[in-house]
Design an enzyme around this catalytic site. Sequence first.
Site, PDB file in Angstrom:
ATOM      1  CD  GLU A  44     -71.270 -31.195 -68.569  1.00  0.00           C
ATOM      2  OE1 GLU A  44     -70.978 -30.335 -67.724  1.00  0.00           O
ATOM      3  OE2 GLU A  44     -70.726 -31.267 -69.696  1.00  0.00           O
ATOM      4  CD  GLU A  69     -77.005 -25.939 -72.480  1.00  0.00           C
ATOM      5  OE1 GLU A  69     -77.993 -25.201 -72.288  1.00  0.00           O
ATOM      6  OE2 GLU A  69     -76.251 -26.331 -71.573  1.00  0.00           O
ATOM      7  CG  ASP A 118     -81.471 -22.070 -62.742  1.00  0.00           C
ATOM      8  OD1 ASP A 118     -81.613 -21.715 -61.553  1.00  0.00           O
ATOM      9  OD2 ASP A 118     -81.859 -21.387 -63.703  1.00  0.00           O
ATOM     10  CE  LYS A 122     -88.284 -15.717 -56.871  1.00  0.00           C
ATOM     11  NZ  LYS A 122     -89.094 -14.846 -57.768  1.00  0.00           N
ATOM     12  CG  ASP A 154     -71.496 -21.419 -57.214  1.00  0.00           C
ATOM     13  OD1 ASP A 154     -72.421 -21.961 -57.867  1.00  0.00           O
ATOM     14  OD2 ASP A 154     -71.424 -20.191 -57.048  1.00  0.00           O
ATOM     15  CB  THR A 191     -67.815 -26.219 -65.612  1.00  0.00           C
ATOM     16  OG1 THR A 191     -68.111 -25.331 -64.529  1.00  0.00           O
ATOM     17  CG2 THR A 191     -68.108 -27.657 -65.195  1.00  0.00           C
ATOM     18  CD  GLU A 192     -67.204 -23.605 -70.172  1.00  0.00           C
ATOM     19  OE1 GLU A 192     -66.792 -24.063 -71.245  1.00  0.00           O
ATOM     20  OE2 GLU A 192     -68.061 -24.197 -69.464  1.00  0.00           O
ATOM     21  CE1 TYR A 193     -72.376 -19.518 -65.432  1.00  0.00           C
ATOM     22  CE2 TYR A 193     -73.015 -21.678 -66.225  1.00  0.00           C
ATOM     23  CZ  TYR A 193     -73.202 -20.321 -66.199  1.00  0.00           C
ATOM     24  OH  TYR A 193     -74.200 -19.741 -66.936  1.00  0.00           O
ATOM     25  CD  GLU A 194     -64.923 -26.900 -60.896  1.00  0.00           C
ATOM     26  OE1 GLU A 194     -64.170 -27.442 -60.065  1.00  0.00           O
ATOM     27  OE2 GLU A 194     -65.496 -27.533 -61.811  1.00  0.00           O
TER      28      GLU A 194
END
Length: 213
Positions: A44, A69, A118, A122, A154, A191-194
């Site tokens: 991952e 990471e 991320d 831009k 997302d 995931t945490e973000y999900e």
Amino acid sequence: MRFRNKPWAGEKIRQYPQYVISEPETHKGKWHEVFGNANPLHIEVGTGKGRFITGMAAANPDINYLGVELHMGVLASALDRLIEAELPNVKLLNVNAAELLSYFAKNDISRLYLNFSDPWPKTRHEKRRLTYKSFLDLYEQILIDGGEIHFKTDNQGLFEYSLVSFSEYGMLLKNVSLDLHNSGFEGNIMTEYEEKFSGKGNRIYRCEVQYQS
């Protein structure tokens, strides 16, 4: 994206070499020795706090997992989760995804996960997106023939961009979902973000793509 500085993170990571692999370049082409078996290896890229990779490792004990990471403070949180889980089939790397060729050889990896990367919205930052063509070329050089990328986000703009990038690279798109949590897809590990984004009502986009010889 800003990350909270954790000055103690480096020392904690050094205290757990059984979980965070130091000098990963020495294992290039022979990661099976690290895990002590010949099971497939999935990575991952952008592990965050480790919820996804530890969940996948618990659900799939016959697959080895590596979480990559860059941010040491974030990796320390993933380490906490891994220490608690005590899973033998998952390790962590504190390295830059742009340097994966320093740590992996062709056929080292069977599958690669990109979760909530991320978006770098831009245009001038396009080359930093983890689904940009140079990264797709990088992944191909470490994956097995016919290896897959599983991608979740997302961010609709990043998802649309990535579908085009995958297609232009000549990859096979599979299981494309424009609303994962209402798609009937089984076995999803969040995931945490999900969890955070879906809790706000955001749609989650997902696809699987495969390299073609």
